[in-house]
Write an enzyme that holds these catalytic residues in place. Sequence first.
Site, PDB file in Angstrom:
ATOM      1  N   ARG A 121      11.469   6.686  30.320  1.00  0.00           N
ATOM      2  CA  ARG A 121      12.691   7.169  29.640  1.00  0.00           C
ATOM      3  C   ARG A 121      13.582   6.024  29.138  1.00  0.00           C
ATOM      4  NH1 ARG A 121      12.567  10.680  34.069  1.00  0.00           N
ATOM      5  NH2 ARG A 121      11.676  12.688  33.494  1.00  0.00           N
ATOM      6  N   LYS A 143      16.258   1.365  14.812  1.00  0.00           N
ATOM      7  CA  LYS A 143      15.264   2.369  14.425  1.00  0.00           C
ATOM      8  C   LYS A 143      13.899   1.909  14.923  1.00  0.00           C
ATOM      9  CE  LYS A 143      17.282   4.335  10.235  1.00  0.00           C
ATOM     10  NZ  LYS A 143      17.115   4.511   8.777  1.00  0.00           N
ATOM     11  N   GLU A 185      14.799  -7.225   0.681  1.00  0.00           N
ATOM     12  CA  GLU A 185      15.844  -6.601   1.507  1.00  0.00           C
ATOM     13  C   GLU A 185      17.131  -7.437   1.473  1.00  0.00           C
ATOM     14  OE1 GLU A 185      15.593  -3.621   2.739  1.00  0.00           O
ATOM     15  OE2 GLU A 185      13.458  -3.225   3.031  1.00  0.00           O
ATOM     16  N   LYS A 227      24.241  -5.578   7.865  1.00  0.00           N
ATOM     17  CA  LYS A 227      23.582  -4.436   8.509  1.00  0.00           C
ATOM     18  C   LYS A 227      24.329  -4.031   9.784  1.00  0.00           C
ATOM     19  CE  LYS A 227      19.424  -2.141   9.804  1.00  0.00           C
ATOM     20  NZ  LYS A 227      17.980  -1.987   9.723  1.00  0.00           N
ATOM     21  N   GLU A 237      22.825   7.369  11.076  1.00  0.00           N
ATOM     22  CA  GLU A 237      22.645   7.664   9.645  1.00  0.00           C
ATOM     23  C   GLU A 237      23.134   9.050   9.246  1.00  0.00           C
ATOM     24  OE1 GLU A 237      19.062   5.898   7.942  1.00  0.00           O
ATOM     25  OE2 GLU A 237      19.003   7.489   6.468  1.00  0.00           O
ATOM     26  N   ARG A 241      25.152   4.857   6.658  1.00  0.00           N
ATOM     27  CA  ARG A 241      23.921   4.073   6.828  1.00  0.00           C
ATOM     28  C   ARG A 241      22.923   4.311   5.694  1.00  0.00           C
ATOM     29  NH1 ARG A 241      20.769   2.523  12.458  1.00  0.00           N
ATOM     30  NH2 ARG A 241      19.054   1.411  11.458  1.00  0.00           N
ATOM     31  N   ASN A 245      19.462   2.366   2.328  1.00  0.00           N
ATOM     32  CA  ASN A 245      18.250   2.861   1.672  1.00  0.00           C
ATOM     33  C   ASN A 245      18.258   2.605   0.167  1.00  0.00           C
ATOM     34  OD1 ASN A 245      17.310   3.848   4.120  1.00  0.00           O
ATOM     35  ND2 ASN A 245      18.371   5.800   3.852  1.00  0.00           N
ATOM     36  N   HIS A 248      15.061   2.399  -1.698  1.00  0.00           N
ATOM     37  CA  HIS A 248      13.993   2.908  -0.828  1.00  0.00           C
ATOM     38  C   HIS A 248      13.491   4.277  -1.266  1.00  0.00           C
ATOM     39  CE1 HIS A 248      15.197  -0.486   1.556  1.00  0.00           C
ATOM     40  NE2 HIS A 248      14.362  -0.205   2.544  1.00  0.00           N
ATOM     41  N   HIS A 252       9.743   4.298  -1.365  1.00  0.00           N
ATOM     42  CA  HIS A 252       8.878   5.085  -0.474  1.00  0.00           C
ATOM     43  C   HIS A 252       7.852   5.884  -1.280  1.00  0.00           C
ATOM     44  CE1 HIS A 252      12.094   5.038   2.925  1.00  0.00           C
ATOM     45  NE2 HIS A 252      11.227   4.062   3.075  1.00  0.00           N
ATOM     46  N   HIS A 265       6.054  -3.291   1.922  1.00  0.00           N
ATOM     47  CA  HIS A 265       7.270  -2.471   1.909  1.00  0.00           C
ATOM     48  C   HIS A 265       8.344  -3.091   0.993  1.00  0.00           C
ATOM     49  CE1 HIS A 265      10.492   0.087   3.359  1.00  0.00           C
ATOM     50  NE2 HIS A 265      11.191  -0.979   3.693  1.00  0.00           N
TER      51      HIS A 265
HETATM   52  P1  NAD Z   1       4.241  -6.888   9.535  1.00  0.00           P
HETATM   53  O1  NAD Z   1       4.850  -6.679  10.825  1.00  0.00           O
HETATM   54  O2  NAD Z   1       2.993  -6.130   9.207  1.00  0.00           O
HETATM   55  O3  NAD Z   1       3.946  -8.448   9.334  1.00  0.00           O
HETATM   56  C1  NAD Z   1       3.349  -8.880   8.140  1.00  0.00           C
HETATM   57  C2  NAD Z   1       2.206  -9.860   8.401  1.00  0.00           C
HETATM   58  O4  NAD Z   1       2.751 -11.133   8.694  1.00  0.00           O
HETATM   59  C3  NAD Z   1       1.305  -9.501   9.561  1.00  0.00           C
HETATM   60  O5  NAD Z   1      -0.024  -9.768   9.210  1.00  0.00           O
HETATM   61  C4  NAD Z   1       1.749 -10.471  10.669  1.00  0.00           C
HETATM   62  O6  NAD Z   1       0.691 -10.779  11.534  1.00  0.00           O
HETATM   63  C5  NAD Z   1       2.158 -11.676   9.864  1.00  0.00           C
HETATM   64  N1  NAD Z   1       3.189 -12.512  10.486  1.00  0.00           N
HETATM   65  C6  NAD Z   1       4.342 -12.094  11.054  1.00  0.00           C
HETATM   66  N2  NAD Z   1       5.105 -13.130  11.381  1.00  0.00           N
HETATM   67  C7  NAD Z   1       4.416 -14.246  11.048  1.00  0.00           C
HETATM   68  C8  NAD Z   1       4.689 -15.628  11.129  1.00  0.00           C
HETATM   69  N3  NAD Z   1       5.855 -16.093  11.569  1.00  0.00           N
HETATM   70  N4  NAD Z   1       3.733 -16.485  10.715  1.00  0.00           N
HETATM   71  C9  NAD Z   1       2.563 -16.029  10.198  1.00  0.00           C
HETATM   72  N5  NAD Z   1       2.256 -14.739  10.071  1.00  0.00           N
HETATM   73  C10 NAD Z   1       3.187 -13.857  10.486  1.00  0.00           C
HETATM   74  O7  NAD Z   1       5.224  -6.564   8.309  1.00  0.00           O
HETATM   75  P2  NAD Z   1       6.808  -6.520   8.159  1.00  0.00           P
HETATM   76  O8  NAD Z   1       7.033  -6.564   6.702  1.00  0.00           O
HETATM   77  O9  NAD Z   1       7.498  -7.479   9.040  1.00  0.00           O
HETATM   78  O10 NAD Z   1       7.191  -5.073   8.705  1.00  0.00           O
HETATM   79  C11 NAD Z   1       6.806  -3.905   8.038  1.00  0.00           C
HETATM   80  C12 NAD Z   1       7.086  -2.736   8.950  1.00  0.00           C
HETATM   81  O11 NAD Z   1       8.470  -2.710   9.249  1.00  0.00           O
HETATM   82  C13 NAD Z   1       6.732  -1.385   8.372  1.00  0.00           C
HETATM   83  O12 NAD Z   1       6.009  -0.652   9.315  1.00  0.00           O
HETATM   84  C14 NAD Z   1       8.094  -0.729   8.127  1.00  0.00           C
HETATM   85  O13 NAD Z   1       8.042   0.666   8.263  1.00  0.00           O
HETATM   86  C15 NAD Z   1       8.921  -1.368   9.208  1.00  0.00           C
HETATM   87  N6  NAD Z   1      10.371  -1.371   8.942  1.00  0.00           N
HETATM   88  C16 NAD Z   1      11.185  -0.926   9.918  1.00  0.00           C
HETATM   89  C17 NAD Z   1      12.550  -0.936   9.735  1.00  0.00           C
HETATM   90  C18 NAD Z   1      13.459  -0.491  10.842  1.00  0.00           C
HETATM   91  O14 NAD Z   1      14.674  -0.386  10.612  1.00  0.00           O
HETATM   92  N7  NAD Z   1      12.956  -0.246  12.020  1.00  0.00           N
HETATM   93  C19 NAD Z   1      13.100  -1.433   8.544  1.00  0.00           C
HETATM   94  C20 NAD Z   1      12.229  -1.897   7.560  1.00  0.00           C
HETATM   95  C21 NAD Z   1      10.856  -1.878   7.768  1.00  0.00           C
HETATM   96  N1  GLY Z   2      16.096   0.006   7.139  1.00  0.00           N
HETATM   97  C1  GLY Z   2      17.127   0.982   6.986  1.00  0.00           C
HETATM   98  C2  GLY Z   2      17.902   1.214   8.244  1.00  0.00           C
HETATM   99  O1  GLY Z   2      17.723   0.543   9.222  1.00  0.00           O
HETATM  100  O2  GLY Z   2      18.683   2.111   8.272  1.00  0.00           O
END
Ligand code: NAD
Ligand code: GLY
Length: 361
Positions: A121, A143, A185, A227, A237, A241, A245, A248, A252, A265
């Site tokens: 939990r 998130k 971003e 942020k 949100e 918030r 987006n 986005h 999306h 993304h």
């Molecule tokens: P990712 O986590 O897939 O990383 C991208 C690539 O870079 C991977 O292959 C990873 O192994 C590599 N990598 C990471 N750090 C590295 C480093 N320092 N050196 C070398 N390689 C490295 O991609 P991302 O763009 O970071 O994240 C995308 C995800 O984030 C999506 O699933 C998206 O939905 C999510 N997201 C979440 C939020 C949120 O608010 N929670 C916001 C935006 C995106």
């Molecule tokens: N990435 C959008 C949010 O965190 O609300």
Amino acid sequence: MAEVNVDLPTGAYNIHIIPGEIGEIGRLVAGVGLAGKALVVSDEIVGALYGEVVLKSLKRAGCEAELICVPPGENSKDLAVAMELYTKAVMMGLDRHSPVVALGGGVVGDLAGFVAATYMRGVPFIQIPTTLLAQVDSSVGGKVAVNHPLGKNLIGAFYQPRLVLADINVLNTLPERELSAGLAEVVKYGIIADAALFKYLQDNYVGIKEKDQAVLTKIVSDSCNIKARVVEQDEKESYLRMILNFGHTIGHAVEAATEYSRYKHGEAVAIGMHGAALISYYMGLCSVQTVDSIKELLKAFELPLVARECCADELSGFLNHDKKNVGGLINWVLINNAIGEVVIQSDVPKEVICRVLSELT
Ligand code: NAD
Ligand code: GLY
């Protein structure tokens, strides 16, 4: 070096933006009162690069830490992978006070955060974001989610970390394309809230591409600040918030239409921001010069502006089924007069949307 505080009713936490600090994570974890067992979650690429230094640091601080690596990529944001992490946590004897540490990009952060939110939990959650996108966006604000076969991020929670450590130096190993995706971003933050940041990006794009430490520290801390201030006012949100987006909505749709494989993304968000800027212009909300300045900046960061392989009708279908629609209406985040100000509107005429989707495809 910079520090950004996020102050929420559920608790406050700090985002430490310190070049070269990854080897000090143990001290920071101890500083927020955590000790004992710790599960570090990473992907195979990031784990190989930084797993050892994080484990050593945690152990020096008295944590019995173990590392588990998942395959890199979006497919790891899956309930079956989360189940493997729960099993590891049980086998290690993690209790309700044991932290789960996310070491990686947004995929690892969302997955490990989801596990931290649900195991027993909820256990303490630490973020060590290693992509620019994760440092400026996904590691901040709470998130967390895994995907469902019928949609992205459908199974999730709002669950805030206890601390975030963004070490700018780990971006040195990040592939260029991933850096550009994160920059989308950062451009977004300039457009929605900070004309001075937008100007700084225009003036410093060479330093950014060369990964100048001071320049990256500045853009990460400005982004986290924006942020944090938004999330503090509207954690779940309910309205404000939504401005995060910007770009986005169409982004999306582009990601879905290309099955999450053609664009990162941030790249899809760049196309979506171009679209949102065009809608703003056609709605009489901003000048064509504003649209052009956004296009120029995105181009300077080698981000795409259009998705020629998509068709407008298909994008329109995805727009109408976006999980963020409320009562069948799309809440568009649009530029309000100039860079740095936005407005949320749901009354964009269909003809304007069709025109913009045709221009993007
Ligand atoms: P990712 O986590 O897939 O990383 C991208 C690539 O870079 C991977 O292959 C990873 O192994 C590599 N990598 C990471 N750090 C590295 C480093 N320092 N050196 C070398 N390689 C490295 O991609 P991302 O763009 O970071 O994240 C995308 C995800 O984030 C999506 O699933 C998206 O939905 C999510 N997201 C979440 C939020 C949120 O608010 N929670 C916001 C935006 C995106
Ligand atoms: N990435 C959008 C949010 O965190 O609300």
